[in-house]
Design an enzyme around this catalytic site. Structure first.
Site, mmCIF file in Angstrom:
data_model
loop_
_atom_site.group_PDB
_atom_site.id
_atom_site.type_symbol
_atom_site.label_atom_id
_atom_site.label_comp_id
_atom_site.label_asym_id
_atom_site.label_seq_id
_atom_site.Cartn_x
_atom_site.Cartn_y
_atom_site.Cartn_z
ATOM 1 N N ASP A 42 1.255 0.061 11.893
ATOM 2 C CA ASP A 42 1.112 -1.276 12.490
ATOM 3 C C ASP A 42 2.400 -2.095 12.436
ATOM 4 O O ASP A 42 2.371 -3.316 12.359
ATOM 5 C CB ASP A 42 -0.054 -2.036 11.822
ATOM 6 C CG ASP A 42 0.165 -2.233 10.338
ATOM 7 O OD1 ASP A 42 1.117 -1.649 9.785
ATOM 8 O OD2 ASP A 42 -0.616 -2.974 9.722
ATOM 9 N N ASP B 75 -0.983 2.852 8.461
ATOM 10 C CA ASP B 75 -1.603 2.155 9.598
ATOM 11 C C ASP B 75 -0.804 2.237 10.903
ATOM 12 O O ASP B 75 -1.343 1.995 11.970
ATOM 13 C CB ASP B 75 -1.790 0.666 9.266
ATOM 14 C CG ASP B 75 -2.595 0.454 7.999
ATOM 15 O OD1 ASP B 75 -3.440 1.308 7.692
ATOM 16 O OD2 ASP B 75 -2.389 -0.569 7.314
ATOM 17 N N THR C 9 3.618 2.916 5.851
ATOM 18 C CA THR C 9 2.206 2.541 5.861
ATOM 19 C C THR C 9 1.442 3.540 6.716
ATOM 20 O O THR C 9 1.937 3.962 7.770
ATOM 21 C CB THR C 9 1.971 1.113 6.405
ATOM 22 O OG1 THR C 9 0.574 0.981 6.748
ATOM 23 C CG2 THR C 9 2.773 0.782 7.646
ATOM 24 N N ARG D 173 -6.277 -1.014 8.882
ATOM 25 C CA ARG D 173 -6.234 -2.493 8.853
ATOM 26 C C ARG D 173 -6.601 -3.010 10.245
ATOM 27 O O ARG D 173 -7.647 -2.635 10.749
ATOM 28 C CB ARG D 173 -4.854 -2.980 8.413
ATOM 29 C CG ARG D 173 -4.903 -4.276 7.612
ATOM 30 C CD ARG D 173 -3.525 -4.682 7.180
ATOM 31 N NE ARG D 173 -3.076 -3.979 5.994
ATOM 32 C CZ ARG D 173 -3.312 -4.372 4.748
ATOM 33 N NH1 ARG D 173 -3.969 -5.478 4.510
ATOM 34 N NH2 ARG D 173 -2.855 -3.690 3.725
ATOM 35 N N GLY E 32 0.837 -1.210 0.000
ATOM 36 C CA GLY E 32 0.000 0.000 0.000
ATOM 37 C C GLY E 32 0.863 1.248 0.000
ATOM 38 O O GLY E 32 1.822 1.332 0.762
HETATM 39 P P1 ADP Z 1 2.862 -4.420 2.641
HETATM 40 O O1 ADP Z 1 4.300 -4.377 2.296
HETATM 41 O O2 ADP Z 1 2.232 -3.066 2.673
HETATM 42 O O3 ADP Z 1 2.593 -5.265 3.868
HETATM 43 P P2 ADP Z 1 1.909 -6.620 0.991
HETATM 44 O O4 ADP Z 1 1.626 -7.523 2.136
HETATM 45 O O5 ADP Z 1 0.944 -6.598 -0.139
HETATM 46 O O6 ADP Z 1 2.069 -5.108 1.439
HETATM 47 O O7 ADP Z 1 3.343 -7.028 0.431
HETATM 48 C C1 ADP Z 1 3.920 -6.309 -0.653
HETATM 49 C C2 ADP Z 1 4.630 -7.276 -1.561
HETATM 50 O O8 ADP Z 1 5.709 -7.910 -0.851
HETATM 51 C C3 ADP Z 1 3.790 -8.454 -2.063
HETATM 52 O O9 ADP Z 1 2.994 -8.099 -3.159
HETATM 53 C C4 ADP Z 1 4.868 -9.442 -2.460
HETATM 54 O O10 ADP Z 1 5.442 -9.122 -3.697
HETATM 55 C C5 ADP Z 1 5.902 -9.227 -1.355
HETATM 56 N N1 ADP Z 1 5.677 -10.217 -0.290
HETATM 57 C C6 ADP Z 1 4.650 -10.260 0.588
HETATM 58 N N2 ADP Z 1 4.721 -11.346 1.392
HETATM 59 C C7 ADP Z 1 5.822 -12.018 1.007
HETATM 60 C C8 ADP Z 1 6.440 -13.244 1.447
HETATM 61 N N3 ADP Z 1 5.927 -13.970 2.425
HETATM 62 N N4 ADP Z 1 7.574 -13.617 0.820
HETATM 63 C C9 ADP Z 1 8.108 -12.864 -0.178
HETATM 64 N N5 ADP Z 1 7.563 -11.731 -0.641
HETATM 65 C C10 ADP Z 1 6.439 -11.291 -0.062
HETATM 66 O O1 F6P Z 2 -2.201 -0.775 4.737
HETATM 67 C C1 F6P Z 2 -2.743 0.412 4.239
HETATM 68 C C2 F6P Z 2 -4.201 0.226 3.914
HETATM 69 O O2 F6P Z 2 -4.683 1.452 3.374
HETATM 70 C C3 F6P Z 2 -5.069 -0.227 5.095
HETATM 71 O O3 F6P Z 2 -5.391 0.831 5.952
HETATM 72 C C4 F6P Z 2 -6.248 -0.816 4.367
HETATM 73 O O4 F6P Z 2 -6.869 -1.810 5.156
HETATM 74 C C5 F6P Z 2 -5.615 -1.428 3.138
HETATM 75 O O5 F6P Z 2 -4.353 -0.806 2.959
HETATM 76 C C6 F6P Z 2 -6.411 -1.254 1.878
HETATM 77 O O6 F6P Z 2 -5.753 -1.939 0.885
HETATM 78 P P1 F6P Z 2 -6.065 -1.772 -0.673
HETATM 79 O O7 F6P Z 2 -5.398 -0.518 -1.112
HETATM 80 O O8 F6P Z 2 -5.487 -2.977 -1.296
HETATM 81 O O9 F6P Z 2 -7.555 -1.655 -0.804
#
Ligand code: ADP
Ligand code: F6P
Length: 354
Positions: free
Chosen positions: A132, A130, A128, A174, A14
């Protein structure tokens, strides 16, 4: 010590206001040290597909003030697969990228730790709205999102006051109530509902009815999305039915994820981006840059990820095996500090927002 000739920078997951300021800092630090910098577009998708261009000092001009991410972002499930990782490593070889600064949330850090294990040292920067990520007191984007929420609620309050109405406002976050709790205090919300603390519709209705009887005309109730998407609209209906106060519902959603970063986010992002590039270039990798009590530090990415699991009570068997007793004690201490920070906010909101 590894000699870096060319590093990459990417934004993933995000987006968050302040990401651009961090990209600018990373690029400027590395370039002034004679290390080339490659912009990797669309997060790990760009790494897989070779969507990469060199950055010069002036390419990051005029972005410190911009929301979103000029490098674009993506969720890239393919990167989690063996084939995806192989393609990403091939791209690094092809473009001569020998280290990466990854901006994003915990998913992004998982990707960064995988890449580090495959020979491409990475440093994570927490971005982020959030807030979090337990290992840091603040994430990039959090302050801007809160200020946007407050600005929007101030507008809702004007019209609520004119019409003697209530507005139930759902905010993003979130599973985390950080945005909701802080903005509840700052906007004088009558009640706040977050997943971290017990909540009860009947007491919210009673509080509103009591305040109405004492002459209060506007009522704001902030609900964190973490309690479930059906809760806030249902609460709005219940407040109207139980108190007779006409009640509207507003979901602020992604509007609080955009916009120009605040001063606080620009400064935090500039400090974290600078630190991230410096740490990577001095050979420190598989770490996430954090802010603790006003100081910028690094934490091991695995420590940060497991700390989050412990905080969210989602630890799996064996998660703590790699950590020393001191590490585990530190995790518990950091979790207690986070819980106490949230409890203080909750207590203040409930004491003075009558
Ligand atoms: P955020 O970084 O905001 O938590 P995501 O959870 O969508 O957002 O993760 C961003 C990207 O990081 C994913 O689209 C993926 O490419 C990579 N990623 C997420 N989880 C894993 C994992 N367990 N192992 C390797 N790459 C990951
Ligand atoms: O992690 C940032 C955030 O905006 C959260 O607050 C929300 O739950 C989520 O991402 C929304 O995700 P998406 O942009 O995939 O709808």
């Amino acid at each position: 010590m590894k000699e870096f000739k060319r590093i990459g920078v990417l934004t993933s997951g995000g987006d968050a206001p302040g990401m651009n300021a961090a990209v600018r800092a990373v690029a400027r630090v590395a370039l002034t040290r004679g290390v080339e910098v490659m912009a990797i577009y669309r997060g790990y998708s760009g790494l897989i597909h070779g969507d990469i261009k060199p950055l010069a000092i002036r390419d990051v001009s005029n972005i410190i003030n911009r929301g979103g991410t000029v490098l674009y972002s993506d969720r890239c499930p393919e990167f989690k697969t063996k084939e995806g990782m192989e393609k990403a490593l091939e791209t690094c070889r092809k473009f001569g990228i020998d280290g990466i600064v990854s901006l994003g949330g915990d998913g992004t850090f998982r990707g960064a730790t995988d890449l580090t294990a495959h020979g491409i040292p990475c440093v994570g920067v927490p971005c982020t709205i959030d807030n979090d990520i337990t290992s840091t007191d603040a994430t990039i984007g959090f302050d801007t999102a809160m200020n946007t929420v407050v600005e929007l609620i101030d507008k809702l309050r004007d019209t609520c006051e004119s019409h003697a109405r209530c507005n139930v406002v759902e905010v993003m976050g979130r599973g985390a109530g950080d945005i909701a709790l802080n903005t509840a205090i700052a906007s004088g919300a009558t009640a706040v509902v977050v997943p971290e603390f017990p909540y009860d519709d009947n007491s919210i209705c009673k509080k509103i009815a009591k305040a109405k009887a004492l002459g209060k005309r506007n009522f704001i109730v902030i609900v964190s999305e973490g309690v479930g998407s059906e809760y806030a609209p249902a609460l709005a209906k219940k407040i109207q039915a139980e108190t007779g106060v006409e009640t509207k519902f507003a979901r602020l959603a992604h509007i609080v994820r955009g916009g120009n970063p605040t001063l606080r986010d620009r400064v935090l992002a500039s400090k974290m981006g600078t630190y991230a590039a410096e740490e990577l270039l001095r050979g420190n990798s598989n770490v996430v840059v954090c802010e603790r009590k006003g100081k910028i530090i690094t934490n091991d990415i695995n420590y940060a990820l497991i700390l989050d699991r412990m905080y969210k009570k989602t630890l799996k068997d064996g998660d703590l095996d790699a950590f020393s007793a001191e590490d585990i004690d530190r995790m518990k201490r950091e979790i207690a500090e986070k819980e106490s920070y949230l409890l203080d906010l909750f207590t203040v909101a409930n004491k003075i927002n009558l």
